[in-house]
Design an enzyme around this catalytic site. Structure first.
Site, mmCIF file in Angstrom:
data_model
loop_
_atom_site.group_PDB
_atom_site.id
_atom_site.type_symbol
_atom_site.label_atom_id
_atom_site.label_comp_id
_atom_site.label_asym_id
_atom_site.label_seq_id
_atom_site.Cartn_x
_atom_site.Cartn_y
_atom_site.Cartn_z
ATOM 1 N N TYR A 2 38.761 32.147 51.102
ATOM 2 C CA TYR A 2 39.354 31.138 49.427
ATOM 3 C C TYR A 2 40.099 29.840 48.781
ATOM 4 O O TYR A 2 40.881 29.685 50.313
ATOM 5 C CB TYR A 2 39.734 32.867 49.101
ATOM 6 C CG TYR A 2 39.508 34.485 48.955
ATOM 7 C CD1 TYR A 2 38.139 34.239 47.962
ATOM 8 C CD2 TYR A 2 39.228 35.063 49.740
ATOM 9 C CE1 TYR A 2 37.418 34.662 48.478
ATOM 10 C CE2 TYR A 2 39.106 36.596 50.222
ATOM 11 C CZ TYR A 2 37.548 36.706 48.928
ATOM 12 O OH TYR A 2 37.110 37.676 49.068
ATOM 13 N N SER A 160 38.827 46.600 43.742
ATOM 14 C CA SER A 160 38.943 46.165 42.703
ATOM 15 C C SER A 160 38.624 47.900 41.932
ATOM 16 O O SER A 160 38.579 48.222 41.822
ATOM 17 C CB SER A 160 37.784 45.952 41.667
ATOM 18 O OG SER A 160 36.955 45.823 40.999
ATOM 19 N N PRO A 161 40.493 48.318 41.894
ATOM 20 C CA PRO A 161 40.299 49.901 42.608
ATOM 21 C C PRO A 161 40.106 49.867 40.379
ATOM 22 O O PRO A 161 39.838 50.967 40.229
ATOM 23 C CB PRO A 161 41.000 49.883 43.323
ATOM 24 C CG PRO A 161 42.113 49.130 43.273
ATOM 25 C CD PRO A 161 40.803 47.964 43.551
ATOM 26 N N LEU A 166 40.053 46.988 33.833
ATOM 27 C CA LEU A 166 39.095 47.692 32.400
ATOM 28 C C LEU A 166 39.699 48.401 32.949
ATOM 29 O O LEU A 166 40.713 49.363 31.985
ATOM 30 C CB LEU A 166 37.723 47.706 33.057
ATOM 31 C CG LEU A 166 36.819 48.000 31.846
ATOM 32 C CD1 LEU A 166 37.396 47.419 30.833
ATOM 33 C CD2 LEU A 166 35.381 48.145 31.803
ATOM 34 N N LEU A 167 40.079 49.593 33.922
ATOM 35 C CA LEU A 167 40.804 50.453 34.319
ATOM 36 C C LEU A 167 42.348 50.519 33.500
ATOM 37 O O LEU A 167 43.434 50.854 33.959
ATOM 38 C CB LEU A 167 40.398 51.163 34.619
ATOM 39 C CG LEU A 167 39.452 51.620 35.243
ATOM 40 C CD1 LEU A 167 38.464 52.225 36.533
ATOM 41 C CD2 LEU A 167 38.490 52.273 34.820
#
Length: 190
Positions: A2, A160-161, A166-167
């Site tokens: 990264y 991405s839990p 979004l969550l």
């Protein structure tokens, strides 16, 4: 892998600078990094060839300013490298004390099964974890990855839990932006 430029590893450099500040920081963290991504322009500067696994580990250790990595994860399956070569490289790193445990990321359940069977042939521990996208909206790993991990005694590390935010209520917060003040509303329109 990264960062802004191929092979630069800027995120590892940031963590390395933090670790170098001392105060027992290195002994208080579980340090994990990954191998697979492109680190140069040559054919063996990516994937899971023995050459790349070992050189990528050495480069990560240099950037992280440490002598060992707690969890060295294979970021993807490499269909062009045999498991014998992959496990030989990982065994070398473990024997040298540079890596404590090996994990996978983005493996299918059958990849986990094959990896573990090949590691067992070598009397090597093999995988201890699988990092996969897993959250309330993306649960397909429950079909084969989680059962395979359970069968092989492998931990699951979800990535991405919050499903990219979004969550977390990000959509609702964006809809309410004008009610929160002009600065937030202005940022939304620019």
């Amino acid at each position: 892998m990264y960062g802004r430029k191929v092979g630069e590893g800027i995120t590892e450099q940031i963590i390395g600078r933090w670790l170098a500040q001392g105060g027992g920081r290195r002994d208080k963290v579980v340090l994990a990094t990954k191998v697979y991504g492109k680190s140069g322009d040559w054919p063996n500067d990516q994937g899971l060839s023995a050459r790349h696994i070992i050189s990528a580990c050495d480069n990560s250790l240099r950037r992280l300013q440490t002598d060992w990595i707690a969890l060295y994860q294979m970021h993807h399956v490499d269909r062009s490298t045999p498991w014998e070569e992959i496990w030989q490289a990982m065994e070398i790193l473990v024997a040298q004390g540079k890596v404590r445990y090996v994990g996978s990321s983005n493996f299918a359940g059958w990849h986990i099964a094959v990896a573990q069977a090949e590691a067992a042939k070598r009397n090597f521990l093999g995988l201890v974890s699988e990092q996969c996208i897993y959250n309330l909206m993306t649960r397909f790993v429950e079909l084969e990855v989680v059962p395979s991990a359970v069968e092989h005694g492998i931990g699951i590390i979800p990535w991405s839990p919050l499903h990219g935010g979004l969550l977390s209520g990000a959509i609702r917060k964006e809809r309410e932006a004008p009610a929160r003040g002009p600065r937030r509303a202005a940022r939304k329109t620019t």
